[in-house]
Design an enzyme around this catalytic site. Structure first.
Site, mmCIF file in Angstrom:
data_model
loop_
_atom_site.group_PDB
_atom_site.id
_atom_site.type_symbol
_atom_site.label_atom_id
_atom_site.label_comp_id
_atom_site.label_asym_id
_atom_site.label_seq_id
_atom_site.Cartn_x
_atom_site.Cartn_y
_atom_site.Cartn_z
ATOM 1 N N THR A 155 0.875 -1.181 0.000
ATOM 2 C CA THR A 155 0.000 0.000 0.000
ATOM 3 C C THR A 155 0.911 1.229 0.000
ATOM 4 O O THR A 155 2.061 1.142 0.442
ATOM 5 C CB THR A 155 -0.903 0.039 1.249
ATOM 6 O OG1 THR A 155 -0.062 0.063 2.401
ATOM 7 C CG2 THR A 155 -1.812 -1.171 1.314
ATOM 8 N N LYS B 180 -15.544 17.153 10.487
ATOM 9 C CA LYS B 180 -16.664 17.112 11.431
ATOM 10 C C LYS B 180 -16.869 18.502 12.001
ATOM 11 O O LYS B 180 -16.096 18.970 12.811
ATOM 12 C CB LYS B 180 -16.391 16.091 12.531
ATOM 13 C CG LYS B 180 -16.264 14.691 11.964
ATOM 14 C CD LYS B 180 -16.072 13.650 13.038
ATOM 15 C CE LYS B 180 -15.671 12.342 12.383
ATOM 16 N NZ LYS B 180 -14.219 12.178 12.230
HETATM 17 P P1 ADP Z 1 -3.359 4.002 -0.218
HETATM 18 O O1 ADP Z 1 -4.471 3.430 0.580
HETATM 19 O O2 ADP Z 1 -2.051 3.625 0.333
HETATM 20 O O3 ADP Z 1 -3.508 5.454 -0.587
HETATM 21 P P2 ADP Z 1 -4.625 2.825 -2.492
HETATM 22 O O4 ADP Z 1 -4.189 3.126 -3.871
HETATM 23 O O5 ADP Z 1 -4.912 1.433 -2.144
HETATM 24 O O6 ADP Z 1 -3.422 3.298 -1.644
HETATM 25 O O7 ADP Z 1 -5.818 3.782 -2.102
HETATM 26 C C1 ADP Z 1 -7.138 3.332 -1.902
HETATM 27 C C2 ADP Z 1 -8.018 4.501 -1.530
HETATM 28 O O8 ADP Z 1 -8.073 5.435 -2.588
HETATM 29 C C3 ADP Z 1 -9.443 4.129 -1.266
HETATM 30 O O9 ADP Z 1 -9.623 3.636 0.027
HETATM 31 C C4 ADP Z 1 -10.144 5.474 -1.465
HETATM 32 O O10 ADP Z 1 -10.042 6.289 -0.313
HETATM 33 C C5 ADP Z 1 -9.329 6.115 -2.550
HETATM 34 N N1 ADP Z 1 -10.018 5.961 -3.837
HETATM 35 C C6 ADP Z 1 -9.776 5.066 -4.810
HETATM 36 N N2 ADP Z 1 -10.603 5.262 -5.861
HETATM 37 C C7 ADP Z 1 -11.397 6.312 -5.544
HETATM 38 C C8 ADP Z 1 -12.459 7.014 -6.204
HETATM 39 N N3 ADP Z 1 -12.873 6.703 -7.432
HETATM 40 N N4 ADP Z 1 -13.047 8.032 -5.534
HETATM 41 C C9 ADP Z 1 -12.651 8.382 -4.299
HETATM 42 N N5 ADP Z 1 -11.659 7.778 -3.634
HETATM 43 C C10 ADP Z 1 -11.029 6.754 -4.244
#
Ligand code: ADP
Length: 544
Positions: free
Chosen positions: A187, A440
């Protein structure tokens, strides 16, 4: 009664075998790090992946050993995916944009046995000399003519093309357990130390099958797919497996992801489908606007990784390019939600259609979703009630690598995404915010995503971030930080006026900063923690 069907394991090597057998002359075009555009096809890729598998095993790697990659999107990186996974090794894609300490930590934690690096990343590795854990060799993804001299303090450098040339192409892919690991991705560490997600052959094949569906990437043998999303960002969202599965032509942009370079390659190769994070499309759209270029054969782009602003969908659709907004995480392979309209949406007016398209999408078959309130009860599917988004499915992580005892799921069998979301009766999910980014204010929640969306719909605004700032009266208030388009001028008052009538008055940020640039994470997302540090200190933002 036990069924009587063949128990053929779902293996990534079968994807490449299939592509080589039935789509052997379909092209794979890559912009190389060395400069020129390189062309190959699935038959050749298969042959080279078999040579590479032999070469990796000859280096002493054994079943389950990790092969680290520091590489752009290219045919060589694709060969590594298949050679490592297919031979029973694990392809560990490393994000080169992480901090060097994080990269060293990940290489050590994964216990990578060898590293395979593009020329671009050798200086980065030289900076990590002496901190490369169990790495016994660095394979440089180039040919003899471009090989650099051996730097002091690094394991021996080996030339990729020489290794391949020295092997015979007659390697037979082993019959592996489909539940064994073929890929590893950490991640990006925006919410703590990076954690390793171990993909199986089974999860990768099932996820790729889902990617190809019409309501997802809509891929087939007539498609020309260009993953702009890097192969180190959650396996380029599954495209390196999905495209060969259906025999789609692949176009790999290499290291150049600016609007001009992307457009040039798209136009030359007739790209019909592409995928990437909003930041990349922002650059692409700006360049298109400046040059009056047309999108050519491009008809669909998938946008995700962070929320795709409504105005970005509007601009792309005005050019005849349909946008597939999608949601995913490293832990979900990544795709979980994708946004395609249903038949009943055909009559929607343009504004309602855009509102729908700006949501993150519906669950794919294979990824189930629930939204729970703080008491652990499912919230109503009314498109308004929000709670913690949970997911489960055959391509969702059950635990992290090296942390097997601490299952990744909070509630029995469900993975907690860390996102706050709503779902409507049709299954469309809207991400309100990441749990830690939601504001919030006076006991009510304000969505930073919704406010950012409105800010970037102003023609003079290039990028916007909304974070919480501490507030004595309300607990927290939204603080808006914007970057203007080159040459644009706008003051805070004009930005605020743009919110009037578009959102409840108490949501409108009273503190607005106009800055030169915003910090991003290694995957191109806004680095909200840093933005809070830089701009949201209480002393600098007295209550109005
Ligand atoms: P990290 O968690 O380390 O930033 P990831 O690439 O796994 O790496 O990120 C996942 C997160 O990205 C999701 O939990 C969400 O918060 C955000 N995310 C992914 N796609 C979208 C989207 N289309 N709209 C809003 N948030 C998104």
């Amino acid at each position: 009664m036990r069924a009587l069907m063949m128990d053929v394991p779902l293996l990534v090597s079968r994807i490449l075998l299939h592509a080589a057998e039935y789509h052997g002359d379909t092209a794979i075009v890559s912009r190389s790090v060395e400069g020129p555009v390189h062309r190959t096809d699935y038959a050749t890729l298969h042959e080279r992946a078999r040579r590479l598998a032999r070469a990796l095993l000859r280096l002493g790697l054994e079943a389950g050993d990790r092969v680290g990659t520091l590489a752009w999107n290219s045919h060589r990186h694709l060969e590594l995916y298949y050679a490592a996974g297919g031979a029973g090794l694990v392809c560990h894609t490393i994000n080169p944009r992480l901090f060097p300490e994080q990269i060293a930590g990940i290489i050590g934690h994964a216990e990578d046995g060898v590293l395979c690096a593009d020329l671009t990343f050798l200086p980065l590795l030289e900076g990590l000399a002496g901190r490369l854990g169990a790495v016994r060799a660095v394979i440089v993804l180039t040919d003899e003519a471009h090989m650099p001299p051996q730097p002091a303090g690094l394991p021996p450098l080996l030339c990729y093309e020489d290794l391949l040339a020295a092997e015979a192409p007659d390697y037979d892919w082993p019959e592996l357990d489909e539940r064994s690991a073929c890929g590893l991705c950490y991640t990006s560490g925006t919410t703590g130390a990076p954690k390793g997600v171990l993909y199986s052959h089974r999860s990768s094949v099932l996820h790729a099958m889902a990617c190809c569906q019409p309501d997802v990437f809509d891929l087939g043998a007539a498609s020309v797919a260009m993953p702009v999303v890097p192969m180190f960002h959650v396996n380029a969202w599954g495209l390196p497996f999905a495209a060969p599965m259906v025999g789609a032509k692949l176009v790999m942009p290499g290291p150049r992801l600016d609007g001009a370079s992307l457009h040039e390659l798209m136009a030359a190769e007739g790209v019909t489908f592409s995928a990437g994070v909003p930041t990349v499309w922002m650059g692409f759209l700006d360049w298109m606007r400046e040059t009056d270029a047309t999108p050519g054969a491009l008809r669909r782009v998938a946008i995700g990784g962070s929320a795709c602003p409504r105005v970005m969908i509007e601009r792309l659709e005005a050019m005849g390019v349909s946008v597939l907004h999608a949601w995913g995480m490293t832990e979900t392979s990544p795709l979980g939600l994708a946004n395609a309209p249903k038949a009943k949406h055909a009559g929607l007016d343009p504004a309602a259609r855009l509102d729908l398209a700006a949501r993150q999408g519906r669950p794919l078959f294979g990824a189930s979703f629930r939204i729970l309130d703080d008491a652990g009860r499912d919230v109503p599917r009314d498109g308004r009630s929000f709670g913690r988004l949970m997911t489960r499915g055959p391509w969702v992580a059950s635990a992290y690598h090296g942390l097997e005892e601490s299952a990744a799921h909070a509630e029995a069998g469900w993975f907690e995404t860390g996102d706050v979301a709503t779902m409507d009766a049709d299954g469309y999910v809207s991400i309100v915010d990441r749990t830690k980014d939601v504001i919030k204010s006076g006991g009510e929640w304000i969505s930073s995503i919704a406010l950012e969306n409105i800010a970037v719909s102003h023609p003079a605004v290039q990028e916007a971030a909304v974070v919480a700032r501490p507030d004595a009266r309300w607990g927290e208030r939204p603080l808006l930080v914007v970057v203007l388009r080159p040459g644009a001028s706008l003051d805070a008052e004009a930005v605020r006026a743009h919110f009037e009538g578009r959102v409840a008055r108490w949501w409108i940020p009273e503190t607005i900063r106009i800055v030169e640039e915003l910090p991003h994470t290694a995957t191109g997302k806004l680095l909200k923690a840093r933005i809070r540090e830089l701009y949201a200190r209480e002393a600098d933002n007295p209550s109005p």
